[in-house]
Design a protein around this motif. Structure first.
Motif, mmCIF file in Angstrom:
data_model
loop_
_atom_site.group_PDB
_atom_site.id
_atom_site.type_symbol
_atom_site.label_atom_id
_atom_site.label_comp_id
_atom_site.label_asym_id
_atom_site.label_seq_id
_atom_site.Cartn_x
_atom_site.Cartn_y
_atom_site.Cartn_z
ATOM 1 N N VAL A 32 0.824 -1.212 0.000
ATOM 2 C CA VAL A 32 0.000 0.000 0.000
ATOM 3 C C VAL A 32 0.860 1.264 0.000
ATOM 4 N N ARG A 33 2.176 1.092 -0.140
ATOM 5 C CA ARG A 33 3.045 2.261 -0.285
ATOM 6 C C ARG A 33 2.877 2.860 -1.672
ATOM 7 N N VAL A 34 3.466 4.055 -1.858
ATOM 8 C CA VAL A 34 3.402 4.724 -3.158
ATOM 9 C C VAL A 34 4.196 3.918 -4.176
ATOM 10 N N GLN A 35 3.567 3.657 -5.309
ATOM 11 C CA GLN A 35 4.207 2.926 -6.398
ATOM 12 C C GLN A 35 4.331 3.837 -7.613
ATOM 13 N N LYS A 36 5.269 3.519 -8.487
ATOM 14 C CA LYS A 36 5.519 4.350 -9.662
ATOM 15 C C LYS A 36 5.334 3.534 -10.929
ATOM 16 N N SER A 37 4.691 4.163 -11.905
ATOM 17 C CA SER A 37 4.537 3.567 -13.225
ATOM 18 C C SER A 37 4.914 4.609 -14.268
ATOM 19 N N GLN A 38 5.921 4.312 -15.084
ATOM 20 C CA GLN A 38 6.367 5.241 -16.132
ATOM 21 C C GLN A 38 6.257 4.569 -17.490
ATOM 22 N N SER A 39 5.687 5.292 -18.425
ATOM 23 C CA SER A 39 5.486 4.712 -19.753
ATOM 24 C C SER A 39 5.464 5.806 -20.808
ATOM 25 N N GLU A 40 5.619 5.386 -22.077
ATOM 26 C CA GLU A 40 5.518 6.291 -23.217
ATOM 27 C C GLU A 40 4.201 6.022 -23.928
ATOM 28 N N GLN A 41 3.434 7.095 -24.133
ATOM 29 C CA GLN A 41 2.120 6.977 -24.765
ATOM 30 C C GLN A 41 2.109 7.796 -26.054
ATOM 31 N N THR A 42 1.715 7.161 -27.151
ATOM 32 C CA THR A 42 1.649 7.840 -28.449
ATOM 33 C C THR A 42 0.198 8.190 -28.755
ATOM 34 N N ALA A 43 -0.020 9.468 -29.105
ATOM 35 C CA ALA A 43 -1.375 9.930 -29.379
ATOM 36 C C ALA A 43 -1.334 11.013 -30.450
ATOM 37 N N ALA A 44 -2.509 11.380 -30.938
ATOM 38 C CA ALA A 44 -2.633 12.428 -31.950
ATOM 39 C C ALA A 44 -3.168 13.697 -31.302
ATOM 40 N N SER A 45 -2.554 14.830 -31.644
ATOM 41 C CA SER A 45 -2.999 16.113 -31.106
ATOM 42 C C SER A 45 -4.216 16.615 -31.881
ATOM 43 N N LYS A 46 -4.719 17.772 -31.464
ATOM 44 C CA LYS A 46 -5.895 18.350 -32.098
ATOM 45 C C LYS A 46 -5.636 18.678 -33.558
ATOM 46 N N ASP A 47 -4.402 19.076 -33.886
ATOM 47 C CA ASP A 47 -4.041 19.373 -35.276
ATOM 48 C C ASP A 47 -3.414 18.165 -35.965
ATOM 49 N N LEU A 48 -3.693 16.962 -35.443
ATOM 50 C CA LEU A 48 -3.311 15.685 -36.048
ATOM 51 C C LEU A 48 -1.800 15.479 -36.126
ATOM 52 N N GLN A 49 -1.082 16.034 -35.167
ATOM 53 C CA GLN A 49 0.350 15.758 -35.039
ATOM 54 C C GLN A 49 0.544 14.558 -34.118
ATOM 55 N N ILE A 50 1.466 13.669 -34.483
ATOM 56 C CA ILE A 50 1.750 12.495 -33.657
ATOM 57 C C ILE A 50 2.671 12.915 -32.515
ATOM 58 N N THR A 106 4.460 11.698 -28.827
ATOM 59 C CA THR A 106 4.823 10.640 -27.888
ATOM 60 C C THR A 106 5.111 11.289 -26.542
ATOM 61 N N THR A 107 4.317 10.943 -25.548
ATOM 62 C CA THR A 107 4.393 11.563 -24.224
ATOM 63 C C THR A 107 4.963 10.575 -23.217
ATOM 64 N N THR A 108 5.996 11.007 -22.512
ATOM 65 C CA THR A 108 6.559 10.199 -21.428
ATOM 66 C C THR A 108 5.922 10.656 -20.120
ATOM 67 N N VAL A 109 5.211 9.727 -19.471
ATOM 68 C CA VAL A 109 4.435 10.059 -18.275
ATOM 69 C C VAL A 109 4.920 9.216 -17.099
ATOM 70 N N ALA A 110 5.158 9.873 -15.969
ATOM 71 C CA ALA A 110 5.503 9.177 -14.719
ATOM 72 C C ALA A 110 4.352 9.369 -13.735
ATOM 73 N N VAL A 111 3.797 8.261 -13.251
ATOM 74 C CA VAL A 111 2.614 8.297 -12.384
ATOM 75 C C VAL A 111 2.957 7.676 -11.030
ATOM 76 N N ASN A 112 2.609 8.382 -9.953
ATOM 77 C CA ASN A 112 2.735 7.848 -8.597
ATOM 78 C C ASN A 112 1.325 7.577 -8.050
ATOM 79 N N PHE A 113 1.121 6.370 -7.527
ATOM 80 C CA PHE A 113 -0.189 6.003 -7.005
ATOM 81 C C PHE A 113 -0.006 5.012 -5.853
#
Length: 278
Positions: free
Chosen positions: A78-96, A98-105
């Motif tokens: 139940v301690r704080v855990q970390k998950s880091q990943s790269e997510q690829t998505a399209a922006s509003k102007d249809l640019q590709i 790749t976002t690197t996100v680090a999440v603590n939960f």
């Protein structure tokens, strides 16, 4: 003689069996005693399983009693855990993008038994990672590529809000989210670079134009000042000033004359009226 030996051996065999039985009982009691208690370590909670079914109780840190061979305890972090990943998505102007996100939960300590019952121990692969990807894609689509950079904190806040709602459904609490990097296509990076160069050139041209305008205004002001000066001087010219300037010129000429007459013949000898200076 043989019968006597047999008679004597019977009590000994009974004693041996009794000793073995007593030993087995002691061992069994020790095993039961050891299996009757469980220790939940710091930063963990215990999920109680009774004959395979999840009990509606959660064991906190410390020593606890359980029914031997009937109940078992599964520890969950139940301690704080970390998950880091790269997510690829399209922006509003249809640019590709790749976002690197680090999440603590962390898992909800009070309801970890429900998470274990519904998801199990592989909640990271089943819930957290897909939720991060879905939240990033949903929010990225609301901004242009340039806005993702200029409004980074706003984008991060919206992703955090969306992801927190998704994790809460599965009894998990989102602590923090950090966008460590945005990656764009090489074509978009080149376009941004060319735009910056154009903006710098436009700024330089504008500054040059302002400088030229200022210099032109300075020249106009200088010409006006000179014209005004000449006008004032013209107004101040009087016959007495003209006569004074002529006398000053004659005095300068006498001071420069060395007393010799010119050697050139055929011309008139200059006459200097000395008395005129008196």
């Amino acid at each position: 003689m043989d019968s006597e030996k047999v008679v004597n051996m019977v009590p000994k065999m009974k004693m041996s069996k009794s000793f073995i039985t007593f030993g087995l009982v002691i061992v069994l009691l020790v095993i039961l005693a050891l299996d009757a208690f469980v220790i939940v370590n710091a930063g963990q909670r215990g999920i109680v399983l009774q004959l395979g079914a999840v009990r509606p109780i959660v064991l906190t840190e410390g020593l606890h009693f359980k029914i031997p061979f009937v109940q078992s305890v599964v520890p969950m972090e139940v301690r704080v855990q970390k998950s880091q990943s790269e997510q690829t998505a399209a922006s509003k102007d249809l640019q590709i993008v790749t976002t690197t996100v680090a999440v603590n939960f962390h898992l909800d300590p009070i309801q970890v038994n429900k998470l274990y019952q519904n998801v199990g121990l592989s909640y990271g692969e089943r819930i957290v990672d897909p939720a991060i990807g879905e939240a990033v894609k949903a929010i990225t689509a609301q901004y242009t590529a340039e806005e993702l950079i200029s409004k980074r904190s706003e984008v991060s806040a919206k992703i955090k809000e969306t992801l927190a709602s998704k994790l809460a459904t599965y009894y998990m609490v989102l602590d923090e989210i950090n966008i460590t990097e945005f990656k764009f296509s090489q074509e978009f990076n080149n376009a941004i670079e060319q735009k910056q160069i154009a903006e710098q050139q436009a700024l330089k041209a504008n500054l040059d134009l302002q400088r030229i305008e200022i210099e032109a205004k300075q020249k106009v002001e200088q010409a006006k000042a000179e014209a005004e000066s000449l006008r004032l001087q013209k107004q101040e010219v009087t016959p007495e000033l003209v006569q004074l300037r002529e006398i000053e010129a004659k005095i300068k000429a006498i001071e420069k004359w060395d007393g010799k007459l010119p050697n050139v013949t055929g011309g008139a000898v200059p006459f200097i009226d000395v008395n005129s200076g008196q």
